[in-house]
Design a protein around this motif. Structure first.
Motif: not given
Length: 108
Positions: A66-69, A72-77
């Motif tokens: 339902t979501e993806g791509n 970059n947002e995840l790697l900010k963590n």
């Protein structure tokens, strides 16, 4: 039941834990004594369960994305990253020499 150096080595490797002192070995031996109580339970005629929720039907859901791509947002963590991968902490702590561990195993 005594904990051997070989067992200690294997558990430290698997758990990435540190049992290098007498307190750690005593904790491990206490856990073994606790788990040994399971051998006293009579399980004759008891069928293994597929789920702890044996009174309910468990249905598999469709694996719909339902979501993806959002890489970059995840790697900010990430505290540290290499080529778009999280970097895990280094492996196990340095272990003491075999002779050092053998001495406190004998005293416990």
């Amino acid at each position: 039941q005594r904990v051997t150096v070989a067992v200690l080595d294997r558990l430290e490797h698997l758990a990435l834990g540190d049992f290098r002192d007498a307190e750690g070995v005593e904790r491990l031996q206490e856990a073994i004594r606790f788990a040994d109580q399971l051998h006293e339970v009579n399980t004759d005629g008891v069928e293994p369960m597929d789920s702890v929720l044996e009174d309910r039907c468990l249905y598999l859901r469709e694996d719909d994305v339902t979501e993806g791509n959002c890489t970059n947002e995840l790697l900010k963590n990430a505290r540290e990253k290499v080529e778009e991968y999280f970097v895990a902490p280094p492996g196990n702590i340095p272990l003491p020499k075999l002779e050092e561990r053998d001495s406190f195993l004998q005293s416990s």
